[in-house]
Design a protein around this motif. Sequence first.
Motif, PDB file in Angstrom:
ATOM      1  N   VAL A  65      -7.763  15.311  10.931  1.00 57.95           N
ATOM      2  CA  VAL A  65      -8.401  15.939   9.770  1.00 57.95           C
ATOM      3  C   VAL A  65      -7.465  15.972   8.572  1.00 57.95           C
ATOM      4  CG1 VAL A  65      -9.972  17.323  11.142  1.00 57.95           C
ATOM      5  CG2 VAL A  65      -7.732  18.256  10.557  1.00 57.95           C
ATOM      6  N   PHE A  66      -6.234  15.487   8.759  1.00 57.41           N
ATOM      7  CA  PHE A  66      -5.265  15.385   7.672  1.00 57.41           C
ATOM      8  C   PHE A  66      -4.544  14.060   7.805  1.00 57.41           C
ATOM      9  CE2 PHE A  66      -0.921  15.428   6.251  1.00 57.41           C
ATOM     10  CZ  PHE A  66      -0.976  16.023   5.003  1.00 57.41           C
ATOM     11  N   GLY A  67      -4.288  13.418   6.679  1.00 56.48           N
ATOM     12  CA  GLY A  67      -3.503  12.193   6.690  1.00 56.48           C
ATOM     13  C   GLY A  67      -2.880  11.939   5.336  1.00 56.48           C
ATOM     14  N   ALA A  68      -1.607  11.528   5.329  1.00 51.58           N
ATOM     15  CA  ALA A  68      -0.927  11.116   4.109  1.00 51.58           C
ATOM     16  C   ALA A  68      -0.801   9.596   4.164  1.00 51.58           C
ATOM     17  CB  ALA A  68       0.437  11.778   3.997  1.00 51.58           C
ATOM     18  N   PHE A  69      -1.641   8.922   3.377  1.00 48.32           N
ATOM     19  CA  PHE A  69      -1.727   7.467   3.397  1.00 48.32           C
ATOM     20  C   PHE A  69      -0.841   6.881   2.308  1.00 48.32           C
ATOM     21  CE2 PHE A  69      -5.580   8.906   5.397  1.00 48.32           C
ATOM     22  CZ  PHE A  69      -5.940   7.918   6.308  1.00 48.32           C
ATOM     23  N   ASP A  70      -0.103   5.830   2.651  1.00 51.56           N
ATOM     24  CA  ASP A  70       0.723   5.134   1.671  1.00 51.56           C
ATOM     25  C   ASP A  70       0.174   3.735   1.432  1.00 51.56           C
ATOM     26  OD1 ASP A  70       2.621   7.078   1.032  1.00 51.56           O
ATOM     27  OD2 ASP A  70       3.759   6.663   2.852  1.00 51.56           O
ATOM     28  N   PHE A  71       0.081   3.395   0.157  1.00 50.68           N
ATOM     29  CA  PHE A  71      -0.370   2.074  -0.271  1.00 50.68           C
ATOM     30  C   PHE A  71       0.608   1.529  -1.302  1.00 50.68           C
ATOM     31  CE2 PHE A  71      -4.136   4.436   0.949  1.00 50.68           C
ATOM     32  CZ  PHE A  71      -4.916   3.526   1.630  1.00 50.68           C
ATOM     33  N   THR A  72       0.671   0.206  -1.395  1.00 51.91           N
ATOM     34  CA  THR A  72       1.280  -0.426  -2.559  1.00 51.91           C
ATOM     35  C   THR A  72       0.161  -0.912  -3.469  1.00 51.91           C
ATOM     36  OG1 THR A  72       1.397  -2.611  -1.521  1.00 51.91           O
ATOM     37  CG2 THR A  72       3.312  -1.152  -1.268  1.00 51.91           C
ATOM     38  N   LEU A  73       0.427  -0.911  -4.756  1.00 53.45           N
ATOM     39  CA  LEU A  73      -0.548  -1.356  -5.755  1.00 53.45           C
ATOM     40  C   LEU A  73      -0.018  -2.609  -6.436  1.00 53.45           C
ATOM     41  CD1 LEU A  73      -3.184  -0.744  -7.296  1.00 53.45           C
ATOM     42  CD2 LEU A  73      -1.815   0.619  -8.892  1.00 53.45           C
ATOM     43  N   SER A  74      -0.758  -3.693  -6.321  1.00 59.68           N
ATOM     44  CA  SER A  74      -0.345  -4.968  -6.911  1.00 59.68           C
ATOM     45  C   SER A  74      -0.845  -5.088  -8.345  1.00 59.68           C
ATOM     46  CB  SER A  74      -0.877  -6.135  -6.076  1.00 59.68           C
ATOM     47  OG  SER A  74      -0.379  -6.077  -4.753  1.00 59.68           O
ATOM     48  N   ALA A  75      -0.288  -6.063  -9.063  1.00 58.84           N
ATOM     49  CA  ALA A  75      -0.649  -6.248 -10.468  1.00 58.84           C
ATOM     50  C   ALA A  75      -2.130  -6.552 -10.638  1.00 58.84           C
ATOM     51  CB  ALA A  75       0.203  -7.362 -11.076  1.00 58.84           C
ATOM     52  N   ASP A  76      -2.753  -7.189  -9.639  1.00 60.09           N
ATOM     53  CA  ASP A  76      -4.171  -7.516  -9.739  1.00 60.09           C
ATOM     54  C   ASP A  76      -5.077  -6.373  -9.276  1.00 60.09           C
ATOM     55  OD1 ASP A  76      -3.809  -7.521  -7.016  1.00 60.09           O
ATOM     56  OD2 ASP A  76      -4.445  -9.604  -6.706  1.00 60.09           O
ATOM     57  N   GLY A  77      -4.477  -5.206  -8.978  1.00 58.45           N
ATOM     58  CA  GLY A  77      -5.273  -4.054  -8.574  1.00 58.45           C
ATOM     59  C   GLY A  77      -5.490  -3.931  -7.079  1.00 58.45           C
ATOM     60  N   THR A  78      -4.893  -4.798  -6.284  1.00 62.17           N
ATOM     61  CA  THR A  78      -5.063  -4.734  -4.826  1.00 62.17           C
ATOM     62  C   THR A  78      -4.288  -3.559  -4.237  1.00 62.17           C
ATOM     63  OG1 THR A  78      -5.359  -7.136  -4.688  1.00 62.17           O
ATOM     64  CG2 THR A  78      -4.734  -5.981  -2.662  1.00 62.17           C
ATOM     65  N   TRP A  79      -4.973  -2.781  -3.389  1.00 64.73           N
ATOM     66  CA  TRP A  79      -4.319  -1.710  -2.630  1.00 64.73           C
ATOM     67  C   TRP A  79      -3.973  -2.270  -1.248  1.00 64.73           C
ATOM     68  CZ3 TRP A  79      -5.352   4.052  -3.357  1.00 64.73           C
ATOM     69  CH2 TRP A  79      -5.676   4.345  -4.692  1.00 64.73           C
ATOM     70  N   THR A  80      -2.683  -2.315  -0.916  1.00 63.98           N
ATOM     71  CA  THR A  80      -2.241  -2.782   0.399  1.00 63.98           C
ATOM     72  C   THR A  80      -1.818  -1.579   1.229  1.00 63.98           C
ATOM     73  OG1 THR A  80      -1.481  -4.890  -0.499  1.00 63.98           O
ATOM     74  CG2 THR A  80      -0.603  -4.224   1.649  1.00 63.98           C
ATOM     75  N   PHE A  81      -2.459  -1.417   2.363  1.00 67.55           N
ATOM     76  CA  PHE A  81      -2.190  -0.278   3.240  1.00 67.55           C
ATOM     77  C   PHE A  81      -0.870  -0.481   3.969  1.00 67.55           C
ATOM     78  CE2 PHE A  81      -2.750   1.597   7.569  1.00 67.55           C
ATOM     79  CZ  PHE A  81      -2.715   2.931   7.193  1.00 67.55           C
ATOM     80  N   ILE A  82      -0.002   0.524   3.896  1.00 70.68           N
ATOM     81  CA  ILE A  82       1.285   0.462   4.573  1.00 70.68           C
ATOM     82  C   ILE A  82       1.278   1.305   5.837  1.00 70.68           C
ATOM     83  CG2 ILE A  82       3.760   0.876   4.356  1.00 70.68           C
ATOM     84  CD1 ILE A  82       2.676  -1.448   2.668  1.00 70.68           C
ATOM     85  N   GLU A  83       0.887   2.579   5.720  1.00 75.79           N
ATOM     86  CA  GLU A  83       0.882   3.440   6.895  1.00 75.79           C
ATOM     87  C   GLU A  83       0.153   4.738   6.582  1.00 75.79           C
ATOM     88  OE1 GLU A  83       4.927   4.269   7.855  1.00 75.79           O
ATOM     89  OE2 GLU A  83       5.252   5.548   6.104  1.00 75.79           O
ATOM     90  N   CYS A  84      -0.159   5.466   7.639  1.00 77.51           N
ATOM     91  CA  CYS A  84      -0.659   6.832   7.519  1.00 77.51           C
ATOM     92  C   CYS A  84       0.265   7.742   8.311  1.00 77.51           C
ATOM     93  CB  CYS A  84      -2.089   6.964   8.033  1.00 77.51           C
ATOM     94  SG  CYS A  84      -2.695   8.669   8.070  1.00 77.51           S
ATOM     95  N   ASN A  85       0.784   8.754   7.641  1.00 83.20           N
ATOM     96  CA  ASN A  85       1.621   9.749   8.305  1.00 83.20           C
ATOM     97  C   ASN A  85       0.783  11.003   8.529  1.00 83.20           C
ATOM     98  OD1 ASN A  85       3.477  11.662   9.112  1.00 83.20           O
ATOM     99  ND2 ASN A  85       5.050  11.037   7.639  1.00 83.20           N
ATOM    100  N   PRO A  86       0.453  11.339   9.772  1.00 85.08           N
ATOM    101  CA  PRO A  86      -0.382  12.509  10.018  1.00 85.08           C
ATOM    102  C   PRO A  86       0.355  13.828   9.859  1.00 85.08           C
ATOM    103  CG  PRO A  86       0.195  11.476  12.093  1.00 85.08           C
ATOM    104  CD  PRO A  86       0.731  10.599  11.021  1.00 85.08           C
ATOM    105  N   SER A  87       1.655  13.763   9.536  1.00 88.35           N
ATOM    106  CA  SER A  87       2.417  14.974   9.214  1.00 88.35           C
ATOM    107  C   SER A  87       3.132  14.803   7.876  1.00 88.35           C
ATOM    108  CB  SER A  87       3.436  15.290  10.316  1.00 88.35           C
ATOM    109  OG  SER A  87       2.804  15.536  11.542  1.00 88.35           O
ATOM    110  N   GLY A  88       2.557  14.020   6.980  1.00 87.48           N
ATOM    111  CA  GLY A  88       3.236  13.619   5.754  1.00 87.48           C
ATOM    112  C   GLY A  88       3.427  14.740   4.747  1.00 87.48           C
ATOM    113  N   GLN A  89       4.427  14.555   3.874  1.00 89.21           N
ATOM    114  CA  GLN A  89       4.720  15.509   2.808  1.00 89.21           C
ATOM    115  C   GLN A  89       3.758  15.313   1.640  1.00 89.21           C
ATOM    116  OE1 GLN A  89       6.768  17.763   3.499  1.00 89.21           O
ATOM    117  NE2 GLN A  89       8.629  17.033   4.468  1.00 89.21           N
TER     118      GLN A  89
END
Length: 310
Positions: free
Chosen positions: A258-282
Amino acid sequence: MTRDDARPVAVVTNDDDPTADFVIAELHGRGVPVVRLDSGHFPATLSCSAHIGGGTARWRGSLATPTRVAELDGVRALYYRRPSGFAFPHLDDQDARFAAAQARYGLGGVLVSLPDCLYVNHPHRIGDAGFVLPPTLITNRPDDARAFVKEHGPVIYKPLATPLYLVDGQAQTVRVDEVAEDEIDDGIAGTMHLLQARVDKVADVRVTVIGEHVFAVRIDSGLLDWRTDYTTHTYTPVDVPPAVERAMFAYLRHFGLVFGAFDFTLSADGTWTFIECNPSGQWAWMEPPTGLPMTAALADLLERGTHDRN
């Protein structure tokens, strides 16, 4: 006060956790009782008696710290953050391993099976969660690591997990960094390592999902690893593409989170690339500069003691 109002929220984390401090302060302000505990304090200042059977399949008993007691059948929500591990330094190695195993399956087993309790998140689910999208290798074989770098370079190294690491008493961040083929030696064989193809990016995005709420923040830093220098950051709230939002909720449903801290990179063309989800993220450090009400959203979830998304 009704029984539901008196049911505490249990916060399981270590002593030095500013994010948990934010949430506990918010809950206290709402009159919601809180019991904070750390498995690392067991058995010195944390005790537990749990009963089951005799005509009931529900735990009876309590957890106790020096200042708080929580009845096992009365915990409305458990916020599982970053507790320290069980430690028995007064025992020899063999006895310590035995004692830790008993504590893990005894106290740990009770904590993961509380009745009518909302977990944010369930410890077992936290262990299950996590995937990466760029080409990735997890290995302790030097030849395989060198071959991966040769095929996918530039490649970065990053830790698989982030336990507390102290240098001169100060907590350290194990940085994500680029690694070259000639930098890989036989030391790789000592444990598992994670290598990942580097993604071209113009910014990073941290998306914190709390129950039904989605808080997305673009982080402009100019750094490969934005965690290494927070003074460089610019924070901007952004909208999440609908397809990305659907994928995040599907991910959380799949893992029972029910909680997740998702990390993405954002490319120049607007693409969101999924890196990871930390379920105990800050997340707490982003609230003041953005004004996003993340503390209130998490306190709402814990106070309610249930998750509405099907």
